[in-house]
Design a protein around this motif. Structure first.
Motif, mmCIF file in Angstrom:
data_model
loop_
_atom_site.group_PDB
_atom_site.id
_atom_site.type_symbol
_atom_site.label_atom_id
_atom_site.label_comp_id
_atom_site.label_asym_id
_atom_site.label_seq_id
_atom_site.Cartn_x
_atom_site.Cartn_y
_atom_site.Cartn_z
ATOM 1 N N SER A 1 13.458 42.622 48.414
ATOM 2 C CA SER A 1 12.447 42.258 47.419
ATOM 3 C C SER A 1 12.326 40.752 47.232
ATOM 4 C CB SER A 1 12.780 42.907 46.071
ATOM 5 O OG SER A 1 13.889 42.263 45.457
ATOM 6 N N GLY A 2 13.269 39.995 47.822
ATOM 7 C CA GLY A 2 13.185 38.547 47.735
ATOM 8 C C GLY A 2 14.295 37.867 46.964
ATOM 9 N N LEU A 3 15.212 38.632 46.366
ATOM 10 C CA LEU A 3 16.324 38.019 45.644
ATOM 11 C C LEU A 3 17.271 37.371 46.653
ATOM 12 C CD1 LEU A 3 17.330 37.899 42.631
ATOM 13 C CD2 LEU A 3 18.926 39.736 43.250
ATOM 14 N N PRO A 4 17.771 36.175 46.351
ATOM 15 C CA PRO A 4 18.705 35.513 47.270
ATOM 16 C C PRO A 4 19.884 36.416 47.626
ATOM 17 C CG PRO A 4 18.003 33.979 45.582
ATOM 18 C CD PRO A 4 17.440 35.313 45.197
ATOM 19 N N LYS A 5 20.309 36.345 48.874
ATOM 20 C CA LYS A 5 21.316 37.273 49.386
ATOM 21 C C LYS A 5 22.614 37.225 48.584
ATOM 22 C CE LYS A 5 19.708 36.993 54.222
ATOM 23 N NZ LYS A 5 18.760 35.865 54.048
ATOM 24 N N ARG A 6 23.114 36.013 48.322
ATOM 25 C CA ARG A 6 24.396 35.908 47.620
ATOM 26 C C ARG A 6 24.319 36.500 46.216
ATOM 27 N NH1 ARG A 6 26.799 29.879 49.190
ATOM 28 N NH2 ARG A 6 26.907 30.236 51.452
ATOM 29 N N LEU A 7 23.235 36.227 45.533
ATOM 30 C CA LEU A 7 23.067 36.762 44.188
ATOM 31 C C LEU A 7 22.928 38.280 44.220
ATOM 32 C CD1 LEU A 7 22.716 36.364 41.162
ATOM 33 C CD2 LEU A 7 20.276 35.880 41.572
ATOM 34 N N ALA A 8 22.176 38.786 45.185
ATOM 35 C CA ALA A 8 21.986 40.235 45.305
ATOM 36 C C ALA A 8 23.310 40.942 45.542
ATOM 37 C CB ALA A 8 21.009 40.536 46.440
ATOM 38 N N VAL A 9 24.133 40.374 46.432
ATOM 39 C CA VAL A 9 25.428 40.988 46.721
ATOM 40 C C VAL A 9 26.335 40.936 45.498
ATOM 41 C CG1 VAL A 9 27.529 40.762 48.092
ATOM 42 C CG2 VAL A 9 25.298 40.569 49.194
ATOM 43 N N ARG A 10 26.289 39.830 44.770
ATOM 44 C CA ARG A 10 27.156 39.710 43.590
ATOM 45 C C ARG A 10 26.807 40.763 42.539
ATOM 46 N NH1 ARG A 10 30.411 35.067 40.953
ATOM 47 N NH2 ARG A 10 30.962 36.069 38.986
ATOM 48 N N VAL A 11 25.522 40.886 42.202
ATOM 49 C CA VAL A 11 25.145 41.781 41.099
ATOM 50 C C VAL A 11 25.147 43.248 41.516
ATOM 51 C CG1 VAL A 11 23.805 39.991 39.955
ATOM 52 C CG2 VAL A 11 22.650 41.546 41.547
ATOM 53 N N ALA A 12 24.914 43.539 42.803
ATOM 54 C CA ALA A 12 24.816 44.932 43.244
ATOM 55 C C ALA A 12 26.114 45.475 43.835
ATOM 56 C CB ALA A 12 23.700 45.079 44.281
ATOM 57 N N VAL A 13 26.979 44.589 44.333
ATOM 58 C CA VAL A 13 28.202 45.046 44.996
ATOM 59 C C VAL A 13 29.456 44.633 44.229
ATOM 60 C CG1 VAL A 13 29.595 44.918 47.095
ATOM 61 C CG2 VAL A 13 27.099 45.035 47.264
ATOM 62 N N VAL A 14 29.566 43.347 43.910
ATOM 63 C CA VAL A 14 30.815 42.842 43.318
ATOM 64 C C VAL A 14 30.961 43.233 41.848
ATOM 65 C CG1 VAL A 14 32.148 40.772 42.752
ATOM 66 C CG2 VAL A 14 30.921 40.921 44.936
ATOM 67 N N GLU A 15 29.960 42.921 41.045
ATOM 68 C CA GLU A 15 30.078 43.138 39.601
ATOM 69 C C GLU A 15 30.309 44.599 39.205
ATOM 70 O OE1 GLU A 15 30.411 41.037 37.266
ATOM 71 O OE2 GLU A 15 29.744 39.116 38.081
ATOM 72 N N PRO A 16 29.675 45.575 39.886
ATOM 73 C CA PRO A 16 29.928 46.968 39.501
ATOM 74 C C PRO A 16 31.341 47.465 39.800
ATOM 75 C CG PRO A 16 27.825 46.772 40.650
ATOM 76 C CD PRO A 16 28.547 45.482 40.843
ATOM 77 N N LEU A 17 32.097 46.729 40.636
ATOM 78 C CA LEU A 17 33.409 47.214 41.062
ATOM 79 C C LEU A 17 34.511 46.954 40.046
ATOM 80 C CD1 LEU A 17 33.526 46.238 44.853
ATOM 81 C CD2 LEU A 17 33.125 48.493 43.858
ATOM 82 N N THR A 18 34.424 45.844 39.309
ATOM 83 C CA THR A 18 35.531 45.470 38.429
ATOM 84 C C THR A 18 35.056 44.563 37.301
ATOM 85 O OG1 THR A 18 37.698 44.380 38.373
ATOM 86 C CG2 THR A 18 36.075 43.508 39.927
ATOM 87 N N ASP A 19 35.831 44.575 36.216
ATOM 88 C CA ASP A 19 35.597 43.661 35.102
ATOM 89 C C ASP A 19 36.643 42.546 35.074
ATOM 90 O OD1 ASP A 19 33.398 45.122 34.096
ATOM 91 O OD2 ASP A 19 34.749 46.546 33.129
ATOM 92 N N ASP A 20 37.573 42.580 36.007
ATOM 93 C CA ASP A 20 38.596 41.541 36.099
ATOM 94 C C ASP A 20 37.964 40.267 36.660
ATOM 95 O OD1 ASP A 20 40.741 39.933 37.532
ATOM 96 O OD2 ASP A 20 41.992 41.459 36.577
ATOM 97 N N LEU A 21 37.975 39.193 35.856
ATOM 98 C CA LEU A 21 37.287 37.960 36.247
ATOM 99 C C LEU A 21 37.874 37.347 37.511
ATOM 100 C CD1 LEU A 21 36.735 36.264 32.760
ATOM 101 C CD2 LEU A 21 35.101 37.551 34.141
ATOM 102 N N GLU A 22 39.188 37.390 37.642
ATOM 103 C CA GLU A 22 39.829 36.797 38.818
ATOM 104 C C GLU A 22 39.459 37.544 40.093
ATOM 105 O OE1 GLU A 22 44.326 35.702 40.459
ATOM 106 O OE2 GLU A 22 44.009 36.183 38.334
ATOM 107 N N ILE A 23 39.496 38.879 40.026
ATOM 108 C CA ILE A 23 39.125 39.680 41.196
ATOM 109 C C ILE A 23 37.644 39.515 41.503
ATOM 110 C CG2 ILE A 23 38.913 42.031 42.085
ATOM 111 C CD1 ILE A 23 41.398 42.786 40.546
ATOM 112 N N THR A 24 36.819 39.473 40.461
ATOM 113 C CA THR A 24 35.381 39.296 40.654
ATOM 114 C C THR A 24 35.084 38.005 41.405
ATOM 115 O OG1 THR A 24 34.825 40.540 38.650
ATOM 116 C CG2 THR A 24 33.153 39.027 39.493
ATOM 117 N N GLU A 25 35.706 36.904 40.986
ATOM 118 C CA GLU A 25 35.462 35.612 41.630
ATOM 119 C C GLU A 25 35.976 35.610 43.063
ATOM 120 O OE1 GLU A 25 33.512 33.282 40.551
ATOM 121 O OE2 GLU A 25 33.189 34.522 38.777
#
Length: 277
Positions: free
Chosen positions: A243-267
């Motif tokens: 749809s046009g969202l930048p790749k890194r941002l798309a992966v972060r919000v769709a793949v990384v963020e749903p997996l964990t709430d731990d800030l260290e693991i997320t980063e």
């Protein structure tokens, strides 16, 4: 005025899938379609086992469409009771009306009933379906004192995630052994990339990178994630990228963020994905 008792079918529009339109896309990864068709012909219930987002629900929609049968889906949770499935009396004006639940309706019309995450349901739900999973093929409506023989085309399908809260919510052997079981897992990298392209029209080169990210995270067992990257999450990321969202941002919000709430693991996961995408 005497109270009248009438029977009426409940509105199941939210749970019944229409078979109009194109068949849902599903890429067979083994003999699951062949097994299901034989089980349907023998009227043997089917249990789909596997992690979240590996295509269990899509598969049921796919085979229901191929068999030209209506599909009624129930998303089970800890509050799901047998009354929710079988039906109840309700007051409507001056009348007391019986409302069929989705299970009763499926038994009557010969639909495929899909109990998604059956282990999440209350024990009385399991008791209610037992007579439908053996030679009897009947449903007892205790509030009416009636027994309904299942329509010849009725089929019971359930899904179960063996790895979720292992040891806490398990299916009893007496229940598991009433089903033919099919195991689902994540597709091979080639198949998973093809699924992403078919689902989202994403470029194959980008799809392969997303699959590479998923497999890298899936192998990081030391992180102790409750769930890992599902094909469903990759599809979401692919749609956002297409749809046009930048790749890194798309992966972060769709793949990384749903997996964990731990800030260290997320980063840490975000940094890994940024390098790979």
């Amino acid at each position: 005025m005497d109270t009248l008792i009438k029977k009426s079918s409940t509105n199941t529009e939210n749970t019944m899938t229409s078979l109009t339109g194109d068949i849902p896309f599903y890429k067979p990864l083994g003999k699951e379609e062949e097994v299901f068709k034989h089980a349907y012909g023998c009227r043997i219930p089917v249990l789909l086992k596997g992690p979240t987002g590996t295509g269990k629900t899509r598969f049921v929609g796919y085979v229901a469409h191929k068999l030209n049968r209506p599909l009624i889906t129930i998303s089970c949770h800890e509050e799901t009771s047998s009354t929710d499935l079988i039906g109840r009396f309700i007051i409507k004006g001056a009348e007391t009306i019986w409302m069929d639940g989705p299970l009763t309706k499926a038994v009557k019309i010969g639909a495929i009933l899909y109990l998604d995450e059956i282990a999440e349901a209350r024990p009385d739900v399991i008791v209610a379906i037992h007579s439908l999973t053996d030679h009897r093929k009947e449903l007892y409506l205790d509030k009416l004192g009636e027994t309904i023989k299942a329509h010849k085309d009725f089929m019971l399908v359930a899904s179960f995630n063996p790895g979720y809260q292992k040891g806490f919510k398990e299916l009893k052997p007496s229940t598991r052994q009433r089903f033919v079981a099919l195991s689902f897992n994540y597709p091979s990298p080639k198949d998973e990339a093809e699924i992403l392209v078919n689902e989202t029209q994403l470029e194959m080169s980008v799809a392969k990178k997303l699959v590479g990210i998923a497999n890298r995270i899936r192998n990081l067992t030391e992180l102790g994630l409750t769930e890992t990257v599902s094909t469903r999450l990759l599809v979401d990321a692919a749609k956002l990228i297409h749809s046009g969202l930048p790749k890194r941002l798309a992966v972060r919000v769709a793949v990384v963020e749903p997996l964990t709430d731990d800030l260290e693991i997320t980063e840490s996961l975000a940094d890994l994905c940024d390098l790979m995408i």
